[in-house]
Scaffold this active site. Structure first.
Site, PDB file in Angstrom:
ATOM      1  N   LYS A  29       0.837  -1.208   0.000  1.00  0.00           N
ATOM      2  CA  LYS A  29       0.000   0.000   0.000  1.00  0.00           C
ATOM      3  C   LYS A  29       0.869   1.254   0.000  1.00  0.00           C
ATOM      4  CE  LYS A  29      -1.694   1.696   4.010  1.00  0.00           C
ATOM      5  NZ  LYS A  29      -1.459   3.131   4.225  1.00  0.00           N
ATOM      6  N   ASN A  30       1.832   1.300   0.915  1.00  0.00           N
ATOM      7  CA  ASN A  30       2.609   2.534   1.052  1.00  0.00           C
ATOM      8  C   ASN A  30       3.513   2.789  -0.151  1.00  0.00           C
ATOM      9  OD1 ASN A  30       1.376   3.106   3.430  1.00  0.00           O
ATOM     10  ND2 ASN A  30       3.115   2.588   4.751  1.00  0.00           N
ATOM     11  N   CYS A  72      -4.685   8.851   9.546  1.00  0.00           N
ATOM     12  CA  CYS A  72      -4.855   8.194  10.848  1.00  0.00           C
ATOM     13  C   CYS A  72      -4.577   9.185  11.973  1.00  0.00           C
ATOM     14  CB  CYS A  72      -3.868   7.039  10.988  1.00  0.00           C
ATOM     15  SG  CYS A  72      -4.388   5.532  10.178  1.00  0.00           S
ATOM     16  N   ARG A 111       1.665  14.642  13.302  1.00  0.00           N
ATOM     17  CA  ARG A 111       2.058  14.347  11.923  1.00  0.00           C
ATOM     18  C   ARG A 111       2.103  15.581  11.017  1.00  0.00           C
ATOM     19  NH1 ARG A 111      -0.372   8.689   9.949  1.00  0.00           N
ATOM     20  NH2 ARG A 111       1.571   8.636   8.827  1.00  0.00           N
ATOM     21  N   ASP A 171       5.999  19.724   7.710  1.00  0.00           N
ATOM     22  CA  ASP A 171       7.021  20.765   7.576  1.00  0.00           C
ATOM     23  C   ASP A 171       8.251  20.298   6.800  1.00  0.00           C
ATOM     24  OD1 ASP A 171       7.167  19.122   9.959  1.00  0.00           O
ATOM     25  OD2 ASP A 171       8.948  20.274  10.504  1.00  0.00           O
ATOM     26  N   ASP A 231       4.630   0.571  12.146  1.00  0.00           N
ATOM     27  CA  ASP A 231       3.405  -0.004  11.585  1.00  0.00           C
ATOM     28  C   ASP A 231       3.187  -1.464  12.001  1.00  0.00           C
ATOM     29  OD1 ASP A 231       2.807   2.373  10.400  1.00  0.00           O
ATOM     30  OD2 ASP A 231       3.285   1.765   8.353  1.00  0.00           O
ATOM     31  N   ARG A 239      -8.625   0.173   4.654  1.00  0.00           N
ATOM     32  CA  ARG A 239      -7.665   1.085   4.026  1.00  0.00           C
ATOM     33  C   ARG A 239      -6.354   0.360   3.746  1.00  0.00           C
ATOM     34  NH1 ARG A 239      -6.036   5.786   7.314  1.00  0.00           N
ATOM     35  NH2 ARG A 239      -4.606   5.834   5.569  1.00  0.00           N
TER      36      ARG A 239
HETATM   37  C1  UD1 Z   1       4.931   6.649   6.365  1.00  0.00           C
HETATM   38  C2  UD1 Z   1       3.942   5.523   6.198  1.00  0.00           C
HETATM   39  C3  UD1 Z   1       3.325   5.163   7.539  1.00  0.00           C
HETATM   40  C4  UD1 Z   1       4.418   4.867   8.549  1.00  0.00           C
HETATM   41  C5  UD1 Z   1       5.433   5.995   8.610  1.00  0.00           C
HETATM   42  C6  UD1 Z   1       6.628   5.669   9.488  1.00  0.00           C
HETATM   43  C7  UD1 Z   1       3.079   5.938   3.961  1.00  0.00           C
HETATM   44  C8  UD1 Z   1       1.933   6.332   3.119  1.00  0.00           C
HETATM   45  N1  UD1 Z   1       2.893   5.969   5.289  1.00  0.00           N
HETATM   46  O1  UD1 Z   1       4.198   7.766   6.841  1.00  0.00           O
HETATM   47  O2  UD1 Z   1       2.486   4.011   7.360  1.00  0.00           O
HETATM   48  O3  UD1 Z   1       3.841   4.713   9.836  1.00  0.00           O
HETATM   49  O4  UD1 Z   1       5.934   6.262   7.291  1.00  0.00           O
HETATM   50  O5  UD1 Z   1       7.268   4.525   9.058  1.00  0.00           O
HETATM   51  O6  UD1 Z   1       4.132   5.559   3.460  1.00  0.00           O
HETATM   52  N2  UD1 Z   1       7.429  14.271  10.558  1.00  0.00           N
HETATM   53  C9  UD1 Z   1       7.595  15.604  10.813  1.00  0.00           C
HETATM   54  N3  UD1 Z   1       7.479  16.489   9.780  1.00  0.00           N
HETATM   55  C10 UD1 Z   1       7.215  16.073   8.486  1.00  0.00           C
HETATM   56  C11 UD1 Z   1       7.052  14.711   8.242  1.00  0.00           C
HETATM   57  C12 UD1 Z   1       7.158  13.832   9.295  1.00  0.00           C
HETATM   58  O7  UD1 Z   1       7.840  16.006  11.958  1.00  0.00           O
HETATM   59  O8  UD1 Z   1       7.127  16.917   7.600  1.00  0.00           O
HETATM   60  C13 UD1 Z   1       7.538  13.299  11.671  1.00  0.00           C
HETATM   61  C14 UD1 Z   1       6.260  12.510  11.901  1.00  0.00           C
HETATM   62  O9  UD1 Z   1       5.363  13.199  12.734  1.00  0.00           O
HETATM   63  C15 UD1 Z   1       6.800  11.254  12.531  1.00  0.00           C
HETATM   64  C16 UD1 Z   1       8.151  11.061  11.828  1.00  0.00           C
HETATM   65  O10 UD1 Z   1       8.478  12.317  11.267  1.00  0.00           O
HETATM   66  O11 UD1 Z   1       7.033  11.451  13.899  1.00  0.00           O
HETATM   67  C17 UD1 Z   1       8.153  10.022  10.720  1.00  0.00           C
HETATM   68  O12 UD1 Z   1       7.088  10.277   9.845  1.00  0.00           O
HETATM   69  P1  UD1 Z   1       7.156   9.922   8.286  1.00  0.00           P
HETATM   70  O13 UD1 Z   1       8.273   8.955   8.050  1.00  0.00           O
HETATM   71  O14 UD1 Z   1       7.136  11.170   7.504  1.00  0.00           O
HETATM   72  O15 UD1 Z   1       5.783   9.167   8.063  1.00  0.00           O
HETATM   73  P2  UD1 Z   1       4.847   9.218   6.794  1.00  0.00           P
HETATM   74  O16 UD1 Z   1       5.647   9.368   5.555  1.00  0.00           O
HETATM   75  O17 UD1 Z   1       3.736  10.152   7.038  1.00  0.00           O
END
Ligand code: UD1
Length: 421
Positions: free
Chosen positions: A22-23, A118, A123, A126, A308, A400
């Site tokens: 999915k991801n 979710c 999340r 930035d 996850d 989902r």
């Molecule tokens: C992706 C996965 C999700 C998984 C996560 C961590 C997809 C669609 N989703 O989510 O299933 O749980 O990786 O393995 O691939 N963060 C910030 N600022 C940002 C972006 C992230 O502070 O701009 C923080 C987040 O709050 C979190 C950490 O970075 O604490 C990691 O998040 P991130 O790796 O970005 O997760 P996703 O890409 O949203």
């Protein structure tokens, strides 16, 4: 809303075919925006999130056709007719932000609503935004939307992330393929989904080095072409179904499973006396001697233990001998399954980002509620092991991320059924 009914307490035996990730698909689909030629994905999972991403892409002008019962998705973005990713679609799925990088790179402008998804912590996005700004994008946050332009086109830059982010790495990687000059992404995420995206982009003509490592270098090109790409196996679905025979007893073969996708989980399972063997078709999992040993788990970016799979391993540890701990380091507020597991008889104490799980001899079936995608499947695992009946409500979360969960599990002898609304 549908519910899932389970009568637990039976060992599971058989085989389960692992679907495409999915991801990975959620970032491969927006990659179609980078070219006016067709991008075809195979091994696509049939999930609600794929439909949402498709609807978003179609709203931007992408033509999409599902073939082979939805296993193949052919997309063509000959003309991008709309530059606004609306709140109505974006709020359903946080990964919608992944259209921002490709749109900016190809069109020089995009407007994307700030995402939902979710409810597992704040999340923010930035890192996506500062990464693109480094490449020359001008951004403004107004009325809940990111208004982005790149007047002179995106330019190659050194983008160093302060923390590892899967999505931000994907957004910058996609944008960099059409930027002028070289982009270096430092502290890049190393998840298999990133390597899969890079493989697809390379087939489309991108010049990428180092995907799957901490540093990715991208040489921008003027245009990308079409490609056909097979989506990598879903390591979270794989890990979830590896935990199933560990928690219920029995033996399951995971067809299409690869060790390299779940090394951190395998290490933990082996330590708990669960055997993981290679087969010709994938991996086979069984409990060695009936006892599950307690363990310490810390969630980390890949190749560490995935957040996850945290809820699923917690379900297993509720039945382990001794006291286990789980440190959740990626997302705050990701222990929402704890009170539901407690309703089934689990002993879990949470302090901040740490859960202490004292193993019990038995779980008992109960009505429980799914609160997010991975939490919902952890309740299903617990229900399969519990004595008596469990009913999991709000399973739209499950739909989902898990394809035909009740079919895959009942083929292994589980008594599980969907109860339509
Ligand atoms: C992706 C996965 C999700 C998984 C996560 C961590 C997809 C669609 N989703 O989510 O299933 O749980 O990786 O393995 O691939 N963060 C910030 N600022 C940002 C972006 C992230 O502070 O701009 C923080 C987040 O709050 C979190 C950490 O970075 O604490 C990691 O998040 P991130 O790796 O970005 O997760 P996703 O890409 O949203």
């Amino acid at each position: 809303m549908d519910r899932i009914g389970i009568t637990g307490g039976r060992p599971l035996n058989g085989s389960i075919e692992i679907s495409g990730a999915k991801n990975a698909c959620l970032t491969l689909m927006p990659a179609a925006l980078l070219t006016d030629e067709p991008l075809t994905l195979t091994n696509v999972p049939r999930l609600a999130d794929m439909k949402t991403m498709r609807a978003l892409l179609e709203s931007l002008g992408v033509e999409a056709a599902a073939l082979q019962q939805g296993r193949v998705l052919a997309m063509g973005a000959e003309d991008i007719t709309n530059h606004v990713a609306h709140y109505d679609i974006v709020r359903k799925m946080r990964a919608s932000i992944l259209v921002l990088g490709p749109m900016l790179a190809r069109e020089g402008r995009a407007q994307v609503s700030l995402p939902g998804g979710c409810a597992i912590g704040a999340r923010p996005v930035d890192l996506h935004l500062t990464g693109l700004e480094k490449m020359g994008a001008e951004l403004e946050l107004r009325d809940g939307y990111v208004h982005a332009t790149a007047p002179g086109g995106l330019k190659g830059a050194v983008v160093e992330f302060p923390i590892v982010s899967v999505g931000a790495t994907e957004n910058v990687l996609m944008a960099a393929t059409l930027a002028k000059g070289t982009t270096v992404i430092r502290n890049a995420a190393r998840e298999p989904e990133i390597a899969d995206l890079a493989k697809c982009l390379t087939a489309m003509g991108a010049k990428i080095d180092g995907a799957g490592t901490h540093e990715i270098t991208v040489e921008g090109t003027d245009r990308l072409g079409g490609a056909t790409h097979r989506v990598v196996a879903d390591r979270i679905e794989l890990g979830t179904y590896m935990i199933a025979p560990a928690i219920t007893g029995g033996e399951i073969e995971l067809v299409g499973g690869e060790r390299g996708l779940v090394t951190a989980l395998i290490e933990k399972l082996e330590g708990a006396d669960i055997a993981v063997e290679d087969t010709e078709r994938g991996l086979k999992v069984r409990r060695r001697n009936g006892v599950i040993h307690a363990m310490e788990v810390t969630t980390e970016p890949f190749p560490g233990f995935p957040t996850d799979l945290q809820a699923q391993i917690m379900a297993l540890l509720t039945l382990a001998q001794g006291v286990s701990t789980i440190d959740e380091h990626i997302f705050e507020n990701r222990f929402m399954h704890v009170p539901e597991l407690a309703r089934m008889g689990a002993h879990i104490d949470v302090h901040g980002g740490t859960a202490k799980i004292t193993g019990v001899e038995k779980l008992r079936g109960a009505p429980v509620m799914a609160t997010d995608l991975r939490a919902s499947v952890s309740l299903i695992l617990a229900g399969l092991a519990a004595e008596g009946d469990t009913v999991v409500s709000r399973v739209y979360h499950l739909d989902r991320g898990y394809e035909r969960v009740e079919e895959k599990l009942s083929a292994c002898g589980a008594r599980i059924e969907r109860i339509p609304d």
